[in-house]
Design an enzyme around this catalytic site. Structure first.
Site, PDB file in Angstrom:
ATOM      1  N   TRP A 193      -4.097   6.509  -5.415  1.00 19.27           N
ATOM      2  CA  TRP A 193      -2.913   5.778  -5.287  1.00 19.27           C
ATOM      3  C   TRP A 193      -2.004   5.245  -6.386  1.00 19.27           C
ATOM      4  CZ3 TRP A 193      -0.779   0.814  -5.722  1.00 19.27           C
ATOM      5  CH2 TRP A 193       0.653   0.681  -5.251  1.00 19.27           C
ATOM      6  N   GLU A 214      -2.708   9.371  -1.909  1.00 20.46           N
ATOM      7  CA  GLU A 214      -2.350   8.417  -0.774  1.00 20.46           C
ATOM      8  C   GLU A 214      -0.912   8.544  -0.921  1.00 20.46           C
ATOM      9  OE1 GLU A 214      -2.750   3.876   0.616  1.00 20.46           O
ATOM     10  OE2 GLU A 214      -4.147   4.696  -0.984  1.00 20.46           O
ATOM     11  N   LYS A 224       2.959   7.061   0.139  1.00 22.32           N
ATOM     12  CA  LYS A 224       3.892   5.624   0.547  1.00 22.32           C
ATOM     13  C   LYS A 224       5.401   5.956   0.622  1.00 22.32           C
ATOM     14  CE  LYS A 224       3.674   0.882  -0.641  1.00 22.32           C
ATOM     15  NZ  LYS A 224       3.113  -0.409  -1.724  1.00 22.32           N
ATOM     16  N   ASP A 245      -2.049   5.601   5.014  1.00 17.70           N
ATOM     17  CA  ASP A 245      -2.082   4.039   5.388  1.00 17.70           C
ATOM     18  C   ASP A 245      -1.282   3.877   6.307  1.00 17.70           C
ATOM     19  OD1 ASP A 245      -1.304   1.194   4.783  1.00 17.70           O
ATOM     20  OD2 ASP A 245      -2.530   1.292   2.947  1.00 17.70           O
ATOM     21  N   HIS A 287       2.278   2.225   5.240  1.00 19.28           N
ATOM     22  CA  HIS A 287       2.975   2.948   4.147  1.00 19.28           C
ATOM     23  C   HIS A 287       4.235   3.890   4.877  1.00 19.28           C
ATOM     24  CE1 HIS A 287      -0.124   2.754   0.594  1.00 19.28           C
ATOM     25  NE2 HIS A 287       0.188   1.808   0.921  1.00 19.28           N
ATOM     26  N   HIS A 335      -6.357   4.504   5.970  1.00 20.17           N
ATOM     27  CA  HIS A 335      -6.333   2.955   5.635  1.00 20.17           C
ATOM     28  C   HIS A 335      -5.747   2.147   6.603  1.00 20.17           C
ATOM     29  CE1 HIS A 335      -6.777   3.006   0.500  1.00 20.17           C
ATOM     30  NE2 HIS A 335      -7.768   3.324   1.450  1.00 20.17           N
ATOM     31  N   ASP A 395       5.152  -3.040   3.875  1.00 16.22           N
ATOM     32  CA  ASP A 395       3.809  -2.850   3.728  1.00 16.22           C
ATOM     33  C   ASP A 395       3.325  -3.952   3.335  1.00 16.22           C
ATOM     34  OD1 ASP A 395       1.295  -1.873   3.359  1.00 16.22           O
ATOM     35  OD2 ASP A 395       1.878  -1.109   1.189  1.00 16.22           O
ATOM     36  N   ASP A 455       0.586  -5.560   4.560  1.00 18.59           N
ATOM     37  CA  ASP A 455      -1.007  -5.597   4.814  1.00 18.59           C
ATOM     38  C   ASP A 455      -1.585  -6.760   5.152  1.00 18.59           C
ATOM     39  OD1 ASP A 455      -1.836  -3.092   3.197  1.00 18.59           O
ATOM     40  OD2 ASP A 455      -0.730  -4.022   1.366  1.00 18.59           O
ATOM     41  N   ASP A 496      -7.481  -1.900   4.699  1.00 16.43           N
ATOM     42  CA  ASP A 496      -6.583  -2.407   3.598  1.00 16.43           C
ATOM     43  C   ASP A 496      -5.695  -3.290   3.858  1.00 16.43           C
ATOM     44  OD1 ASP A 496      -5.285  -2.477   1.281  1.00 16.43           O
ATOM     45  OD2 ASP A 496      -4.405  -0.332   1.196  1.00 16.43           O
TER      46      ASP A 496
END
Length: 420
Positions: A187, A228, A230, A261, A264, A288, A296, A298, A328
Protein backbone atom coordinates in the site's frame (compact mmCIF):
# COMPACT_ATOMS: atom_id res chain seq x y z
CA UNK A 1 -17.32 -25.39 37.71
CA UNK A 2 -20.86 -23.96 37.74
CA UNK A 3 -19.84 -21.51 35.04
CA UNK A 4 -18.54 -24.40 32.90
CA UNK A 5 -21.69 -26.46 33.45
CA UNK A 6 -23.87 -23.55 32.38
CA UNK A 7 -21.85 -23.14 29.21
CA UNK A 8 -22.13 -26.85 28.46
CA UNK A 9 -25.87 -27.06 29.06
CA UNK A 10 -26.54 -23.94 26.98
CA UNK A 11 -24.37 -25.35 24.22
CA UNK A 12 -26.32 -28.63 24.12
CA UNK A 13 -29.57 -26.73 23.74
CA UNK A 14 -28.02 -24.61 21.00
CA UNK A 15 -26.83 -27.71 19.15
CA UNK A 16 -30.39 -29.01 19.11
CA UNK A 17 -31.81 -25.71 17.88
CA UNK A 18 -29.27 -25.49 15.06
CA UNK A 19 -29.70 -29.14 14.13
CA UNK A 20 -33.40 -28.42 13.62
CA UNK A 21 -32.51 -26.04 10.78
CA UNK A 22 -29.88 -28.35 9.31
CA UNK A 23 -26.70 -27.02 10.90
CA UNK A 24 -24.02 -29.27 12.40
CA UNK A 25 -22.57 -27.04 15.13
CA UNK A 26 -19.62 -29.31 15.90
CA UNK A 27 -18.61 -29.27 12.24
CA UNK A 28 -18.85 -25.47 12.17
CA UNK A 29 -16.51 -25.24 15.16
CA UNK A 30 -14.01 -27.60 13.56
CA UNK A 31 -13.97 -25.39 10.46
CA UNK A 32 -13.52 -22.28 12.59
CA UNK A 33 -10.46 -23.75 14.32
CA UNK A 34 -8.63 -23.74 10.98
CA UNK A 35 -9.30 -20.05 10.21
CA UNK A 36 -6.52 -17.65 11.21
CA UNK A 37 -6.90 -13.89 11.54
CA UNK A 38 -3.75 -11.81 11.04
CA UNK A 39 -3.41 -9.33 13.91
CA UNK A 40 -1.71 -6.07 12.93
CA UNK A 41 1.38 -5.13 14.93
CA UNK A 42 0.77 -1.39 14.56
CA UNK A 43 -2.16 -1.30 17.01
CA UNK A 44 0.33 -1.90 19.82
CA UNK A 45 2.44 1.24 19.39
CA UNK A 46 0.35 3.69 17.33
CA UNK A 47 2.09 2.86 14.02
CA UNK A 48 5.41 4.10 15.36
CA UNK A 49 7.80 1.30 14.46
CA UNK A 50 11.33 0.81 15.74
CA UNK A 51 13.50 2.83 13.36
CA UNK A 52 14.35 5.42 16.00
CA UNK A 53 12.66 8.36 14.26
CA UNK A 54 10.57 11.17 15.69
CA UNK A 55 7.39 9.09 15.61
CA UNK A 56 5.64 11.41 13.17
CA UNK A 57 3.38 9.38 10.91
CA UNK A 58 2.69 11.71 8.00
CA UNK A 59 1.33 10.48 4.67
CA UNK A 60 -2.25 11.14 5.75
CA UNK A 61 -2.10 8.73 8.70
CA UNK A 62 -3.22 9.74 12.18
CA UNK A 63 -3.69 7.95 15.50
CA UNK A 64 -6.04 9.47 18.07
CA UNK A 65 -5.41 9.33 21.80
CA UNK A 66 -2.53 8.93 24.22
CA UNK A 67 -3.50 6.00 26.44
CA UNK A 68 -0.63 4.96 28.75
CA UNK A 69 1.44 1.89 28.01
CA UNK A 70 2.41 2.13 24.35
CA UNK A 71 4.96 -0.51 23.33
CA UNK A 72 8.38 1.10 22.90
CA UNK A 73 10.45 -1.89 21.79
CA UNK A 74 10.05 -5.22 20.01
CA UNK A 75 10.18 -6.99 23.37
CA UNK A 76 7.34 -4.90 24.79
CA UNK A 77 5.28 -5.30 21.64
CA UNK A 78 5.76 -9.07 21.66
CA UNK A 79 4.75 -9.22 25.31
CA UNK A 80 1.55 -7.28 24.56
CA UNK A 81 0.79 -9.52 21.60
CA UNK A 82 1.25 -12.67 23.67
CA UNK A 83 -1.25 -11.29 26.15
CA UNK A 84 -3.73 -10.55 23.38
CA UNK A 85 -3.34 -13.97 21.73
CA UNK A 86 -4.00 -15.69 25.06
CA UNK A 87 -7.45 -14.05 25.19
CA UNK A 88 -8.53 -14.78 21.62
CA UNK A 89 -9.88 -18.24 20.76
CA UNK A 90 -8.08 -20.04 17.93
CA UNK A 91 -4.60 -19.88 16.40
CA UNK A 92 -3.84 -16.63 14.63
CA UNK A 93 -1.15 -14.78 12.68
CA UNK A 94 0.80 -11.51 12.97
CA UNK A 95 0.96 -8.81 10.32
CA UNK A 96 4.27 -6.89 10.47
CA UNK A 97 5.24 -3.62 8.80
CA UNK A 98 8.79 -3.14 7.56
CA UNK A 99 9.41 -0.29 10.03
CA UNK A 100 9.14 -2.83 12.90
CA UNK A 101 12.48 -4.47 12.23
CA UNK A 102 15.15 -4.69 14.93
CA UNK A 103 17.83 -2.23 13.89
CA UNK A 104 21.11 -1.75 15.79
CA UNK A 105 21.69 1.58 14.08
CA UNK A 106 20.40 3.65 11.17
CA UNK A 107 19.21 1.39 8.35
CA UNK A 108 17.40 3.02 5.47
CA UNK A 109 14.33 1.39 3.99
CA UNK A 110 16.09 0.22 0.82
CA UNK A 111 18.73 -1.57 2.92
CA UNK A 112 16.56 -3.69 5.20
CA UNK A 113 17.24 -7.40 5.20
CA UNK A 114 16.10 -10.69 6.69
CA UNK A 115 18.56 -10.22 9.55
CA UNK A 116 16.50 -7.30 10.85
CA UNK A 117 13.47 -9.55 11.23
CA UNK A 118 15.14 -12.71 12.48
CA UNK A 119 13.96 -11.90 16.00
CA UNK A 120 10.37 -11.83 14.77
CA UNK A 121 10.85 -15.07 12.84
CA UNK A 122 12.28 -16.78 15.93
CA UNK A 123 9.48 -15.40 18.12
CA UNK A 124 6.87 -16.58 15.62
CA UNK A 125 8.30 -20.10 15.77
CA UNK A 126 8.34 -20.09 19.56
CA UNK A 127 4.72 -18.91 19.74
CA UNK A 128 3.42 -20.91 16.75
CA UNK A 129 2.40 -17.60 15.16
CA UNK A 130 2.90 -17.26 11.40
CA UNK A 131 3.91 -13.89 9.99
CA UNK A 132 2.62 -11.65 7.23
CA UNK A 133 4.43 -8.54 5.97
CA UNK A 134 4.07 -5.04 4.51
CA UNK A 135 6.63 -2.68 2.99
CA UNK A 136 6.43 0.71 4.74
CA UNK A 137 5.94 3.49 2.20
CA UNK A 138 5.20 6.25 4.74
CA UNK A 139 6.81 8.08 7.70
CA UNK A 140 10.00 8.75 5.74
CA UNK A 141 11.67 11.88 4.31
CA UNK A 142 11.40 10.44 0.81
CA UNK A 143 7.61 10.27 1.20
CA UNK A 144 7.17 13.79 2.59
CA UNK A 145 5.63 15.25 -0.57
CA UNK A 146 3.04 12.48 -0.72
CA UNK A 147 4.58 10.41 -3.50
CA UNK A 148 6.67 7.22 -3.50
CA UNK A 149 6.40 4.65 -6.30
CA UNK A 150 4.58 7.13 -8.54
CA UNK A 151 6.85 10.11 -7.83
CA UNK A 152 7.94 12.24 -10.79
CA UNK A 153 11.52 12.09 -9.48
CA UNK A 154 13.16 8.92 -10.81
CA UNK A 155 15.55 8.78 -7.85
CA UNK A 156 12.66 8.76 -5.36
CA UNK A 157 10.94 6.02 -7.35
CA UNK A 158 14.13 3.94 -7.44
CA UNK A 159 14.57 4.21 -3.68
CA UNK A 160 11.07 2.86 -3.06
CA UNK A 161 11.45 0.19 -5.75
CA UNK A 162 14.51 -1.06 -3.87
CA UNK A 163 12.49 -1.03 -0.63
CA UNK A 164 9.79 -3.12 -2.30
CA UNK A 165 12.34 -5.63 -3.59
CA UNK A 166 13.99 -5.91 -0.17
CA UNK A 167 10.56 -6.47 1.43
CA UNK A 168 9.79 -9.29 -0.99
CA UNK A 169 12.96 -11.11 0.08
CA UNK A 170 12.09 -10.70 3.76
CA UNK A 171 8.53 -11.98 3.24
CA UNK A 172 9.82 -15.01 1.32
CA UNK A 173 12.27 -15.82 4.12
CA UNK A 174 9.45 -15.58 6.66
CA UNK A 175 7.28 -17.93 4.63
CA UNK A 176 10.09 -20.43 4.16
CA UNK A 177 10.91 -20.45 7.88
CA UNK A 178 7.31 -20.91 9.01
CA UNK A 179 6.32 -23.43 6.35
CA UNK A 180 3.39 -21.44 4.94
CA UNK A 181 3.08 -18.43 2.69
CA UNK A 182 3.68 -14.98 4.15
CA UNK A 183 1.21 -12.52 2.61
CA UNK A 184 3.16 -9.40 1.55
CA UNK A 185 0.85 -6.42 1.03
CA UNK A 186 1.75 -3.26 -0.90
CA UNK A 187 0.00 0.00 0.00
CA UNK A 188 1.30 3.46 -0.87
CA UNK A 189 -0.07 6.87 0.20
CA UNK A 190 0.51 8.61 -3.15
CA UNK A 191 -2.00 11.25 -4.17
CA UNK A 192 -2.88 14.94 -4.54
CA UNK A 193 -4.67 17.19 -2.07
CA UNK A 194 -6.14 19.22 -4.93
CA UNK A 195 -7.23 18.51 -8.49
CA UNK A 196 -4.37 17.05 -10.58
CA UNK A 197 -3.52 18.22 -14.06
CA UNK A 198 -2.69 14.63 -15.03
CA UNK A 199 -4.31 11.58 -13.53
CA UNK A 200 -2.64 9.35 -16.08
CA UNK A 201 1.05 10.09 -15.55
CA UNK A 202 1.37 9.05 -11.88
CA UNK A 203 -0.54 5.83 -12.60
CA UNK A 204 1.73 5.05 -15.53
CA UNK A 205 4.74 5.53 -13.26
CA UNK A 206 3.17 3.42 -10.49
CA UNK A 207 2.52 0.49 -12.82
CA UNK A 208 6.10 0.68 -14.10
CA UNK A 209 7.51 0.77 -10.55
CA UNK A 210 5.40 -2.19 -9.46
CA UNK A 211 6.48 -4.17 -12.50
CA UNK A 212 10.11 -3.53 -11.59
CA UNK A 213 9.51 -4.66 -8.00
CA UNK A 214 7.74 -7.84 -9.13
CA UNK A 215 10.09 -8.60 -12.03
CA UNK A 216 11.58 -11.69 -10.35
CA UNK A 217 9.17 -14.53 -9.67
CA UNK A 218 8.73 -15.75 -6.09
CA UNK A 219 7.73 -19.14 -4.74
CA UNK A 220 3.98 -18.92 -3.91
CA UNK A 221 4.51 -21.51 -1.18
CA UNK A 222 6.68 -18.92 0.60
CA UNK A 223 5.07 -15.58 -0.21
CA UNK A 224 1.86 -14.28 -1.74
CA UNK A 225 1.78 -10.67 -2.91
CA UNK A 226 -1.14 -8.29 -2.75
CA UNK A 227 -1.83 -4.70 -3.78
CA UNK A 228 -4.15 -2.42 -1.78
CA UNK A 229 -6.42 0.31 -3.09
CA UNK A 230 -7.83 3.40 -1.41
CA UNK A 231 -10.47 6.01 -2.25
CA UNK A 232 -8.93 9.05 -0.54
CA UNK A 233 -6.92 10.10 2.49
CA UNK A 234 -5.84 13.18 4.38
CA UNK A 235 -3.65 15.09 1.96
CA UNK A 236 -4.95 13.06 -0.99
CA UNK A 237 -8.59 14.12 -0.91
CA UNK A 238 -8.82 14.86 -4.64
CA UNK A 239 -6.79 12.04 -6.16
CA UNK A 240 -5.26 8.75 -5.05
CA UNK A 241 -2.94 7.12 -7.57
CA UNK A 242 -3.65 3.57 -6.39
CA UNK A 243 -7.42 3.61 -6.77
CA UNK A 244 -9.67 0.56 -6.68
CA UNK A 245 -9.88 0.45 -10.46
CA UNK A 246 -6.12 0.81 -10.86
CA UNK A 247 -5.25 -2.00 -8.49
CA UNK A 248 -8.06 -4.27 -9.59
CA UNK A 249 -6.75 -3.99 -13.15
CA UNK A 250 -3.19 -4.50 -11.98
CA UNK A 251 -4.06 -7.52 -9.84
CA UNK A 252 -6.05 -9.14 -12.63
CA UNK A 253 -3.43 -8.52 -15.33
CA UNK A 254 -0.50 -9.60 -13.14
CA UNK A 255 -2.44 -12.24 -11.14
CA UNK A 256 -1.63 -10.74 -7.78
CA UNK A 257 -3.84 -10.77 -4.71
CA UNK A 258 -6.09 -7.74 -4.33
CA UNK A 259 -6.42 -6.24 -0.87
CA UNK A 260 -9.82 -4.81 0.01
CA UNK A 261 -9.74 -2.60 3.09
CA UNK A 262 -13.17 -2.02 4.64
CA UNK A 263 -12.27 1.62 5.31
CA UNK A 264 -10.87 2.46 1.89
CA UNK A 265 -14.12 3.05 0.06
CA UNK A 266 -17.01 5.50 0.23
CA UNK A 267 -18.55 5.46 3.74
CA UNK A 268 -21.75 3.93 2.36
CA UNK A 269 -19.90 1.30 0.32
CA UNK A 270 -19.22 -2.14 1.80
CA UNK A 271 -16.59 -4.61 0.62
CA UNK A 272 -18.73 -7.73 1.11
CA UNK A 273 -20.40 -7.37 -2.27
CA UNK A 274 -17.03 -7.02 -4.01
CA UNK A 275 -15.66 -10.38 -2.86
CA UNK A 276 -17.46 -12.69 -5.28
CA UNK A 277 -16.91 -10.32 -8.21
CA UNK A 278 -13.19 -9.87 -7.71
CA UNK A 279 -12.54 -13.56 -7.05
CA UNK A 280 -13.79 -14.36 -10.53
CA UNK A 281 -10.64 -12.74 -11.88
CA UNK A 282 -7.89 -12.73 -9.23
CA UNK A 283 -6.41 -15.85 -7.62
CA UNK A 284 -6.95 -14.85 -3.99
CA UNK A 285 -7.98 -11.90 -1.83
CA UNK A 286 -6.56 -10.18 1.21
CA UNK A 287 -9.07 -8.40 3.42
CA UNK A 288 -8.19 -5.64 5.85
CA UNK A 289 -11.11 -5.70 8.25
CA UNK A 290 -11.52 -2.28 9.78
CA UNK A 291 -14.27 0.16 10.73
CA UNK A 292 -14.26 3.50 9.00
CA UNK A 293 -16.32 6.25 10.57
CA UNK A 294 -17.07 8.96 7.98
CA UNK A 295 -13.56 8.49 6.59
CA UNK A 296 -10.81 5.89 6.77
CA UNK A 297 -10.37 6.38 10.49
CA UNK A 298 -9.57 2.74 11.30
CA UNK A 299 -11.73 2.24 14.38
CA UNK A 300 -11.67 -0.98 16.40
CA UNK A 301 -13.76 -3.64 14.66
CA UNK A 302 -17.20 -4.05 16.21
CA UNK A 303 -19.79 -6.78 15.65
CA UNK A 304 -21.53 -4.76 12.96
CA UNK A 305 -23.77 -5.62 10.03
CA UNK A 306 -20.86 -4.92 7.69
CA UNK A 307 -18.54 -7.30 9.54
CA UNK A 308 -21.18 -10.04 9.48
CA UNK A 309 -21.80 -9.46 5.77
CA UNK A 310 -18.08 -9.86 5.00
CA UNK A 311 -17.84 -13.19 6.80
CA UNK A 312 -21.14 -14.42 5.37
CA UNK A 313 -19.93 -13.71 1.85
CA UNK A 314 -16.70 -15.65 2.42
CA UNK A 315 -18.63 -18.68 3.69
CA UNK A 316 -21.57 -18.51 1.28
CA UNK A 317 -19.21 -18.27 -1.68
CA UNK A 318 -17.04 -21.15 -0.43
CA UNK A 319 -14.06 -18.78 -0.47
CA UNK A 320 -12.36 -19.78 2.78
CA UNK A 321 -9.39 -21.24 0.91
CA UNK A 322 -8.92 -18.10 -1.21
CA UNK A 323 -9.39 -15.26 1.26
CA UNK A 324 -6.80 -14.08 3.80
CA UNK A 325 -8.21 -12.05 6.67
CA UNK A 326 -6.19 -9.35 8.38
CA UNK A 327 -7.15 -6.52 10.70
CA UNK A 328 -6.25 -2.85 10.29
CA UNK A 329 -7.15 -0.37 13.00
CA UNK A 330 -5.23 1.76 15.47
CA UNK A 331 -6.83 3.32 18.51
CA UNK A 332 -4.74 4.98 21.23
CA UNK A 333 -7.77 6.28 23.14
CA UNK A 334 -8.30 2.90 24.85
CA UNK A 335 -6.11 0.11 26.20
CA UNK A 336 -4.23 -1.11 23.12
CA UNK A 337 -4.22 -4.78 24.13
CA UNK A 338 -7.96 -4.59 24.74
CA UNK A 339 -8.39 -3.09 21.26
CA UNK A 340 -6.71 -6.15 19.71
CA UNK A 341 -8.83 -8.50 21.80
CA UNK A 342 -12.15 -6.77 21.10
CA UNK A 343 -11.52 -6.44 17.37
CA UNK A 344 -10.19 -9.94 16.82
CA UNK A 345 -12.79 -11.67 18.97
CA UNK A 346 -15.45 -9.86 16.99
CA UNK A 347 -13.93 -10.99 13.68
CA UNK A 348 -13.78 -14.61 14.87
CA UNK A 349 -17.29 -14.36 16.31
CA UNK A 350 -18.67 -13.08 12.99
CA UNK A 351 -16.97 -15.93 11.16
CA UNK A 352 -18.54 -18.44 13.53
CA UNK A 353 -21.97 -16.92 12.94
CA UNK A 354 -21.45 -17.26 9.18
CA UNK A 355 -20.42 -20.91 9.58
CA UNK A 356 -23.61 -21.56 11.56
CA UNK A 357 -25.85 -20.68 8.62
CA UNK A 358 -27.62 -23.49 6.75
CA UNK A 359 -25.96 -22.24 3.56
CA UNK A 360 -27.03 -25.05 1.27
CA UNK A 361 -30.64 -24.80 2.41
CA UNK A 362 -30.73 -21.03 1.90
CA UNK A 363 -29.23 -21.34 -1.56
CA UNK A 364 -31.67 -24.12 -2.44
CA UNK A 365 -34.58 -21.84 -1.53
CA UNK A 366 -33.05 -19.22 -3.79
CA UNK A 367 -32.56 -21.66 -6.65
CA UNK A 368 -36.20 -22.70 -6.38
CA UNK A 369 -37.33 -19.09 -6.40
CA UNK A 370 -38.71 -19.46 -2.88
CA UNK A 371 -37.67 -16.02 -1.70
CA UNK A 372 -40.25 -16.06 1.07
CA UNK A 373 -38.58 -19.02 2.76
CA UNK A 374 -35.13 -17.54 2.13
CA UNK A 375 -36.05 -14.30 3.89
CA UNK A 376 -37.90 -16.08 6.67
CA UNK A 377 -34.91 -18.29 7.49
CA UNK A 378 -32.39 -15.44 7.28
CA UNK A 379 -34.46 -13.53 9.81
CA UNK A 380 -34.99 -16.55 12.05
CA UNK A 381 -31.22 -17.11 12.22
CA UNK A 382 -30.78 -13.71 13.86
CA UNK A 383 -32.38 -14.92 17.07
CA UNK A 384 -30.76 -18.35 17.19
CA UNK A 385 -28.68 -19.13 20.34
CA UNK A 386 -25.40 -18.18 18.72
CA UNK A 387 -23.90 -16.83 21.94
CA UNK A 388 -24.02 -20.26 23.56
CA UNK A 389 -21.92 -21.71 20.73
CA UNK A 390 -19.44 -18.84 21.00
CA UNK A 391 -19.07 -19.39 24.74
CA UNK A 392 -18.42 -23.09 24.16
CA UNK A 393 -15.78 -22.32 21.54
CA UNK A 394 -14.02 -19.96 23.96
CA UNK A 395 -14.10 -22.54 26.73
CA UNK A 396 -12.87 -25.41 24.59
CA UNK A 397 -9.92 -23.26 23.40
CA UNK A 398 -9.01 -22.26 26.98
CA UNK A 399 -9.84 -18.59 26.46
CA UNK A 400 -12.08 -16.47 28.68
CA UNK A 401 -15.85 -16.67 28.28
CA UNK A 402 -17.83 -13.46 28.01
CA UNK A 403 -16.09 -10.42 29.48
CA UNK A 404 -13.82 -12.48 31.73
CA UNK A 405 -10.91 -11.47 29.49
CA UNK A 406 -11.19 -7.83 30.55
CA UNK A 407 -10.04 -8.51 34.12
CA UNK A 408 -6.89 -10.13 32.73
CA UNK A 409 -6.16 -7.09 30.56
CA UNK A 410 -6.76 -4.77 33.50
CA UNK A 411 -4.33 -6.78 35.63
CA UNK A 412 -1.77 -6.72 32.79
CA UNK A 413 -2.18 -2.96 32.61
CA UNK A 414 -1.54 -2.69 36.34
CA UNK A 415 1.46 -5.06 36.32
CA UNK A 416 3.09 -4.14 33.01
CA UNK A 417 1.64 -1.27 30.98
CA UNK A 418 1.43 1.23 33.82
CA UNK A 419 5.17 0.88 34.49
CA UNK A 420 6.31 1.92 31.04
Amino acid sequence: MAHSMNVQSSYQLARERYAAVGVDVDHAIERLKKIAISLHCWQGDDVGGFEGGDGELGSGLAVTGNYPGRARSPEELRSDLEMAYSLIPGDHRLNLHACYGEFDGPVDRNEIGVEHFQGWIDWGKSQAVSLDFNPTFFSHPKADDGFTLSAADAGIRQFWIEHGIASRKIAAAMGKAQGNACVNNFWIPDGFKDTPASRKNPRTRLADSLDKIFSDSMNPAETLESVECKLFGIGSESYVVGSHEFYMGYAISRQKLLCLDAGHFHPTEGIADKISSVLMYVPELLLHVSRGVRWDSDHVVTYSDELQAIMQEIVRGDFLGRVHIGLDFFDASINRVAAWVIGTRNAVKAMLAALLEPTERLQQFELEGNYTARLAMMEELKSMPFGAVWDQYCEMTDTPVGMDWLAKVEQYELDVLSKR
